[in-house]
Scaffold this motif. Structure first.
Motif, PDB file in Angstrom:
ATOM      1  N   SER A  29      16.585   8.474  -2.767  1.00 47.48           N
ATOM      2  CA  SER A  29      16.119   9.876  -2.627  1.00 47.48           C
ATOM      3  C   SER A  29      15.221   9.797  -1.472  1.00 47.48           C
TER       4      SER A  29
ATOM      5  N   ARG B 286      27.716  15.663   7.813  1.00 46.92           N
ATOM      6  CA  ARG B 286      28.228  15.125   6.475  1.00 46.92           C
ATOM      7  C   ARG B 286      29.042  13.859   6.474  1.00 46.92           C
TER       8      ARG B 286
ATOM      9  N   PHE C 231      27.418  10.471   5.516  1.00 46.93           N
ATOM     10  CA  PHE C 231      26.915  10.259   4.410  1.00 46.93           C
ATOM     11  C   PHE C 231      28.065   9.553   3.256  1.00 46.93           C
ATOM     12  N   GLU C 232      27.595   8.773   2.449  1.00 46.87           N
ATOM     13  CA  GLU C 232      28.533   8.376   1.264  1.00 46.87           C
ATOM     14  C   GLU C 232      28.696   9.384   0.385  1.00 46.87           C
TER      15      GLU C 232
ATOM     16  N   THR D 206      26.591  12.143  -2.192  1.00 43.97           N
ATOM     17  CA  THR D 206      25.205  12.407  -1.478  1.00 43.97           C
ATOM     18  C   THR D 206      24.920  14.050  -1.664  1.00 43.97           C
TER      19      THR D 206
ATOM     20  N   VAL E  58      22.102  17.255  -1.427  1.00 42.88           N
ATOM     21  CA  VAL E  58      20.606  17.860  -0.977  1.00 42.88           C
ATOM     22  C   VAL E  58      20.222  19.067  -1.701  1.00 42.88           C
TER      23      VAL E  58
ATOM     24  N   LEU F  76      16.921  14.686  -0.145  1.00 47.87           N
ATOM     25  CA  LEU F  76      18.096  14.310   0.190  1.00 47.87           C
ATOM     26  C   LEU F  76      18.442  12.973  -0.941  1.00 47.87           C
ATOM     27  N   ASP F  77      19.466  13.146  -1.691  1.00 50.12           N
ATOM     28  CA  ASP F  77      19.822  12.097  -2.614  1.00 50.12           C
ATOM     29  C   ASP F  77      21.200  11.488  -2.279  1.00 50.12           C
ATOM     30  N   GLY F  78      21.311  10.287  -2.355  1.00 53.70           N
ATOM     31  CA  GLY F  78      22.588   9.695  -2.387  1.00 53.70           C
ATOM     32  C   GLY F  78      22.419   8.254  -2.019  1.00 53.70           C
TER      33      GLY F  78
ATOM     34  N   SER G 240      20.976   7.233   1.629  1.00 53.86           N
ATOM     35  CA  SER G 240      20.866   8.471   2.265  1.00 53.86           C
ATOM     36  C   SER G 240      19.688   8.765   3.205  1.00 53.86           C
TER      37      SER G 240
ATOM     38  N   HIS H 275      21.200   6.805   6.481  1.00 48.54           N
ATOM     39  CA  HIS H 275      22.122   7.540   6.874  1.00 48.54           C
ATOM     40  C   HIS H 275      21.683   8.793   7.748  1.00 48.54           C
ATOM     41  N   TYR H 276      20.528   9.251   7.230  1.00 46.38           N
ATOM     42  CA  TYR H 276      19.699  10.430   7.947  1.00 46.38           C
ATOM     43  C   TYR H 276      19.070  10.094   8.846  1.00 46.38           C
TER      44      TYR H 276
END
Length: 301
Positions: free
Chosen positions: A45, A59, A62-63, A66, A68, A159-161, A164, A167-168
């Motif tokens: 997170s 998008r 992201f895995e 994920t 938001v 942002l959670d995943g 994440s 990747h962000y």
């Protein structure tokens, strides 16, 4: 193999698959409990400054899983799932968000009129009740699926995943990222026993599968020795033995998957043990065929 030997092999195989299903149930339960204690966060997170449009355009990077969040008034948050489905949400009633705007999740203490809840004059359909139990840390929380609640200007988002933050940063380089510490000061992260139990359970499943495969191979080898003396080629024997073990494995897999489907229908757990069950059947088949093949090789020496 005789009927008794087939029954014994099927029994060992079913035992391994039953343990695989139970380990899957335990792990799924552990994940939703951890999500409840971590305020619905289930992956890495981070606080980021961005717009929802920027994240939606990225998008694909992201895995699965994920999502938001943006905080609204009080305990109300809006969520957008960027990739895959949100499967680790703790619920004691209903089901998870399907991805359609206009849905909501609400805690047990949130007043709901019928199946609807009003947030700032807009009505949302409550599809699930937050918390593993009614009395939970999320009993006052509301989660709404509504991208329009996000600002068109950059704002502070959670942002959670899986990975994440990484990747962000790769998609929006140079942007500030404040990774949320997952230290042991949070009560759900001091659980060092559950991961060990899952690992040990998985190891036991593998050991039972190997034993079942070795035993099946040994029994088939005895029958193959008799066939070899009558002039039947070892390759023909190997094929027939593999077919018998495959049939036993398929029947056991079907039974285990049917049991997992019942668990999934009768609980709020998003249980998917297909990979584990198929892997157990594959291990048994591979070990038994390898054992038989190694034994028949001596006949050609």
């Amino acid at each position: 193999m005789t009927k008794q030997q087939i029954t014994a092999t099927a029994g060992l195989l079913l035992l391994a698959m039953l343990l695989a299903v139970l380990v899957g149930v335990f792990d799924a339960r552990r994940r939703v409990i951890a999500a409840e204690g971590n305020d619905l966060r289930t992956g890495q997170s981070a606080w980021v400054i961005a717009t929802i449009d920027e994240l939606m355009r990225a998008r694909s990077a992201f895995e699965p899983g994920t999502k938001v969040f943006v905080g609204l008034d009080g305990d109300v948050r809006a969520v957008v799932v960027l990739s895959g489905q949100w499967t680790d949400v703790p619920l004691h009633d209903g089901h998870a968000l399907t991805g359609r705007p206009g849905e909501a999740l609400a805690g047990a203490d949130v007043a709901v009129r019928g199946d609807d809840i009003a947030v700032d004059g807009k009505t949302y359909n409550v599809v699930g009740r937050l918390g593993v139990r009614a009395a939970s840390l999320l009993s006052d929380d509301v989660i709404i699926a509504d991208p329009s609640r996000f600002s068109a200007s950059p704002q502070r988002l959670l942002l959670d995943g899986p990975s994440s933050a990484h990747h962000y940063s790769a998609q929006l380089p140079g942007r500030s990222v404040e990774i949320i510490d997952d230290g042991t000061n949070r009560r759900t992260n001091v659980d060092a026993v559950s991961p060990i139990l899952v690992a040990l359970g998985s190891l036991v499943v593998v050991l039972i599968a190997v034993v079942a495969g070795l035993q099946a191979g040994r029994w088939e080898l005895r029958a193959a020795a008799v066939r070899f003396t009558t002039g039947i080629r070892p390759l023909t024997t190997l094929r027939s033995a593999a077919a018998r073990v495959a049939v036993i494995g398929t029947a056991a897999c079907t039974t285990a998957l049917a049991g997992a489907a019942v668990v999934r229908q009768t609980t709020i757990l998003d249980l998917d043990v297909t990979t584990a069950v198929v892997a157990v059947g594959t291990v048994v088949l591979a070990v038994s065929v390898t054992s038989l093949w190694q034994g028949t090789r001596r006949w050609n020496c």
